[in-house]
Design a protein around this motif. Structure first.
Motif, mmCIF file in Angstrom:
data_model
loop_
_atom_site.group_PDB
_atom_site.id
_atom_site.type_symbol
_atom_site.label_atom_id
_atom_site.label_comp_id
_atom_site.label_asym_id
_atom_site.label_seq_id
_atom_site.Cartn_x
_atom_site.Cartn_y
_atom_site.Cartn_z
ATOM 1 N N SER A 26 0.802 -1.244 -0.132
ATOM 2 C CA SER A 26 -0.052 0.172 -0.019
ATOM 3 C C SER A 26 0.951 1.248 -0.100
ATOM 4 N N LEU A 27 2.029 1.335 0.971
ATOM 5 C CA LEU A 27 2.825 2.312 0.797
ATOM 6 C C LEU A 27 3.482 2.624 -0.654
ATOM 7 N N TYR A 28 4.000 1.593 -1.162
ATOM 8 C CA TYR A 28 4.541 1.468 -2.744
ATOM 9 C C TYR A 28 3.527 2.216 -3.509
ATOM 10 N N ASN A 29 2.070 1.544 -3.400
ATOM 11 C CA ASN A 29 1.113 2.294 -4.300
ATOM 12 C C ASN A 29 1.036 3.686 -3.923
ATOM 13 N N THR A 30 0.848 4.207 -2.686
ATOM 14 C CA THR A 30 0.675 5.385 -2.683
ATOM 15 C C THR A 30 1.770 6.389 -2.937
ATOM 16 N N ALA A 31 2.905 5.954 -2.781
ATOM 17 C CA ALA A 31 4.080 6.706 -3.203
ATOM 18 C C ALA A 31 4.267 6.883 -4.752
ATOM 19 N N THR A 32 4.029 5.642 -5.491
ATOM 20 C CA THR A 32 3.863 5.811 -7.024
ATOM 21 C C THR A 32 2.778 6.546 -7.468
ATOM 22 N N ASN A 33 1.760 6.574 -6.909
ATOM 23 C CA ASN A 33 0.418 7.402 -7.160
ATOM 24 C C ASN A 33 0.685 9.198 -6.721
ATOM 25 N N GLN A 34 1.741 9.247 -5.871
ATOM 26 C CA GLN A 34 1.959 10.438 -5.634
ATOM 27 C C GLN A 34 2.982 11.039 -6.477
ATOM 28 N N VAL A 35 3.710 10.211 -6.874
ATOM 29 C CA VAL A 35 4.927 10.793 -7.934
ATOM 30 C C VAL A 35 4.103 11.219 -9.143
ATOM 31 N N ARG A 36 2.972 10.413 -9.656
ATOM 32 C CA ARG A 36 2.087 10.649 -10.879
ATOM 33 C C ARG A 36 1.285 12.019 -10.636
ATOM 34 N N TYR A 37 0.805 12.191 -9.225
ATOM 35 C CA TYR A 37 0.118 13.131 -9.167
ATOM 36 C C TYR A 37 1.040 14.686 -9.031
ATOM 37 N N THR A 38 1.988 14.578 -8.435
ATOM 38 C CA THR A 38 3.111 15.544 -8.269
ATOM 39 C C THR A 38 3.493 15.998 -9.797
ATOM 40 N N ALA A 39 4.026 15.070 -10.428
ATOM 41 C CA ALA A 39 4.397 15.271 -11.983
ATOM 42 C C ALA A 39 3.395 16.069 -12.819
ATOM 43 N N ALA A 40 2.081 15.445 -12.688
ATOM 44 C CA ALA A 40 0.914 16.281 -13.462
ATOM 45 C C ALA A 40 0.573 17.896 -12.699
ATOM 46 N N GLU A 41 0.677 17.848 -11.610
ATOM 47 C CA GLU A 41 0.789 19.242 -11.294
ATOM 48 C C GLU A 41 1.696 20.056 -11.412
ATOM 49 N N GLU A 42 3.057 19.488 -11.672
ATOM 50 C CA GLU A 42 4.286 20.397 -12.010
ATOM 51 C C GLU A 42 3.965 20.706 -13.385
ATOM 52 N N PHE A 43 3.391 19.794 -14.347
ATOM 53 C CA PHE A 43 3.100 20.192 -15.809
ATOM 54 C C PHE A 43 1.938 21.286 -15.773
ATOM 55 N N LEU B 117 3.237 24.712 -15.153
ATOM 56 C CA LEU B 117 3.985 25.182 -16.378
ATOM 57 C C LEU B 117 3.171 25.333 -17.390
ATOM 58 N N ASP B 118 1.714 25.097 -17.419
ATOM 59 C CA ASP B 118 0.925 25.096 -18.492
ATOM 60 C C ASP B 118 1.382 24.022 -19.556
ATOM 61 N N GLN B 119 2.092 22.947 -19.147
ATOM 62 C CA GLN B 119 2.284 22.111 -20.277
ATOM 63 C C GLN B 119 1.160 21.070 -20.461
ATOM 64 N N ASP B 120 1.380 20.274 -21.570
ATOM 65 C CA ASP B 120 0.205 19.435 -21.974
ATOM 66 C C ASP B 120 0.397 18.263 -21.035
ATOM 67 N N THR B 121 -1.145 18.195 -20.144
ATOM 68 C CA THR B 121 -1.281 17.124 -18.930
ATOM 69 C C THR B 121 -2.057 16.146 -19.395
ATOM 70 N N GLU B 122 -2.449 16.146 -20.812
ATOM 71 C CA GLU B 122 -3.348 14.770 -21.293
ATOM 72 C C GLU B 122 -2.674 13.632 -20.691
ATOM 73 N N ASP B 123 -1.680 13.396 -20.771
ATOM 74 C CA ASP B 123 -0.884 12.067 -20.529
ATOM 75 C C ASP B 123 0.296 12.262 -19.602
ATOM 76 N N PRO B 124 0.162 12.721 -18.209
ATOM 77 C CA PRO B 124 1.219 13.050 -17.763
ATOM 78 C C PRO B 124 2.090 11.725 -17.111
ATOM 79 N N PHE B 125 1.464 10.586 -17.558
ATOM 80 C CA PHE B 125 2.195 9.482 -17.142
ATOM 81 C C PHE B 125 3.323 9.188 -18.224
ATOM 82 N N VAL B 126 3.258 9.521 -19.466
ATOM 83 C CA VAL B 126 4.281 9.440 -20.392
ATOM 84 C C VAL B 126 5.272 10.452 -19.892
ATOM 85 N N LYS B 127 5.096 11.402 -19.550
ATOM 86 C CA LYS B 127 6.185 12.584 -19.077
ATOM 87 C C LYS B 127 6.612 11.944 -17.778
#
Length: 183
Positions: A131-148, A151-161
């Motif tokens: 569960s901790l692993y899943n939470t950490a990876t989900n937070q990585v995805r979330y924060t990456a999407a928020e960063e994009f 920066l007004d970058q394309d957030t349609e597929d933040p997982f690719v970024k």
């Protein structure tokens, strides 16, 4: 503000324009200035013409308001930029920390599976780690999407970024792939 010059304005075209504007700055009334011009230079400019010049071509109070509003706007803009940069820095740190946590947990899982020690761990502890692993990876995805998004970058597929970020991180820190763990 550049000095406005209107070809139809008698004050703008007067060789005594600077003196007239100095008198306006000193608080002289337009009738008094008109009389002063007539008496001193024998120049006829009506008090209405002086008043029109003051309102349209030498409106100090309007310019003060405009510049004050512009300065306030610039200050607000700078504050928002600083907030945005702080937010980006916080997101980056959070993303990096969660990525590192997920990477460490992944290495632990591989080691437990490789050695067979996972059998000795209480099932609830193993679920908590997962569960901790899943939470950490989900937070990585979330924060990456928020960063994009920041920066007004394309957030349609933040997982690719995100995968690009992870790949770049792995290239700089060494390979952490399953093949490396198993060999």
């Amino acid at each position: 503000m550049p000095v406005i010059h209107n070809k139809q304005c008698k004050v703008c075209n007067s060789e005594h324009r600077t003196e007239i504007e100095k008198l306006l700055a000193e608080g002289w009334g337009t009738r008094r200035i008109s009389k002063w011009l007539k008496d001193k230079y024998n120049e006829s400019i009506s008090d209405n013409a002086i008043l029109n010049h003051k309102k349209k071509h030498w409106n100090v109070s309007k310019e003060i308001k405009k510049r004050a509003a512009q300065k306030e706007s610039e200050q607000l803009f700078e504050e928002e930029v600083k907030k945005g940069i702080t937010r980006l820095e916080t997101l980056k740190v959070e993303r990096e920390q969660n990525f590192e946590l997920a990477k460490q947990l992944r290495m632990i899982f591989f080691d437990l599976i490789k050695t067979g020690d996972w059998k000795r761990i209480h099932p609830e502890t193993f679920k908590a780690m997962q569960s901790l692993y899943n939470t950490a990876t989900n937070q990585v995805r979330y924060t990456a999407a928020e960063e994009f998004k920041q920066l007004d970058q394309d957030t349609e597929d933040p997982f690719v970024k995100l995968m690009e970020l992870i790949t770049n991180d792995q290239e700089s820190d060494g390979d952490d792939s399953e093949e490396t763990q198993e060999s």
